[in-house]
Write a protein that holds these residues in place. Sequence first.
Motif, PDB file in Angstrom:
ATOM      1  N   ASP A 179       1.097   4.072  -2.866  1.00 37.47           N
ATOM      2  CA  ASP A 179       0.883   5.649  -2.644  1.00 37.47           C
ATOM      3  C   ASP A 179       2.033   6.376  -3.374  1.00 37.47           C
ATOM      4  O   ASP A 179       1.945   7.499  -3.627  1.00 37.47           O
ATOM      5  N   SER A 195       0.761  -1.187  -0.137  1.00 37.31           N
ATOM      6  CA  SER A 195      -0.079  -0.132  -0.113  1.00 37.31           C
ATOM      7  C   SER A 195       0.959   1.176  -0.093  1.00 37.31           C
ATOM      8  O   SER A 195       0.688   2.299  -0.754  1.00 37.31           O
ATOM      9  N   GLU A 196       1.954   1.207   0.866  1.00 39.41           N
ATOM     10  CA  GLU A 196       2.770   2.483   0.923  1.00 39.41           C
ATOM     11  C   GLU A 196       3.482   2.659  -0.468  1.00 39.41           C
ATOM     12  O   GLU A 196       3.759   3.645  -1.047  1.00 39.41           O
ATOM     13  N   ARG A 227       1.821   6.563  -7.064  1.00 37.92           N
ATOM     14  CA  ARG A 227       0.724   7.451  -7.346  1.00 37.92           C
ATOM     15  C   ARG A 227       1.216   8.909  -7.155  1.00 37.92           C
ATOM     16  O   ARG A 227       1.021   9.556  -7.959  1.00 37.92           O
TER      17      ARG A 227
END
Length: 77
Positions: free
Chosen positions: A11, A7-8, A14
Amino acid sequence: MSAWQSSEFADEARADVEELVADDLTQTAGGVYDVVATQGASTAAKVDSDLAVAQHVLAQAGGFRLDRGTVTWQAKN
């Protein structure tokens, strides 16, 4: 732990992509501005040149003046 890291990573990826897109848009907008500014300057130079020619032709033909006389004419629809 792996899901959190994934997830990190997503992120961060992105954020990096958003930054690249913003930079690209800034460059594109700058390029468009330069093209429009150049075209505006070119158009202004052409208008100036055309007006100078018109003034010269008008001067050669005796210039421009208002006459106190009248002209009769009939309007047609």
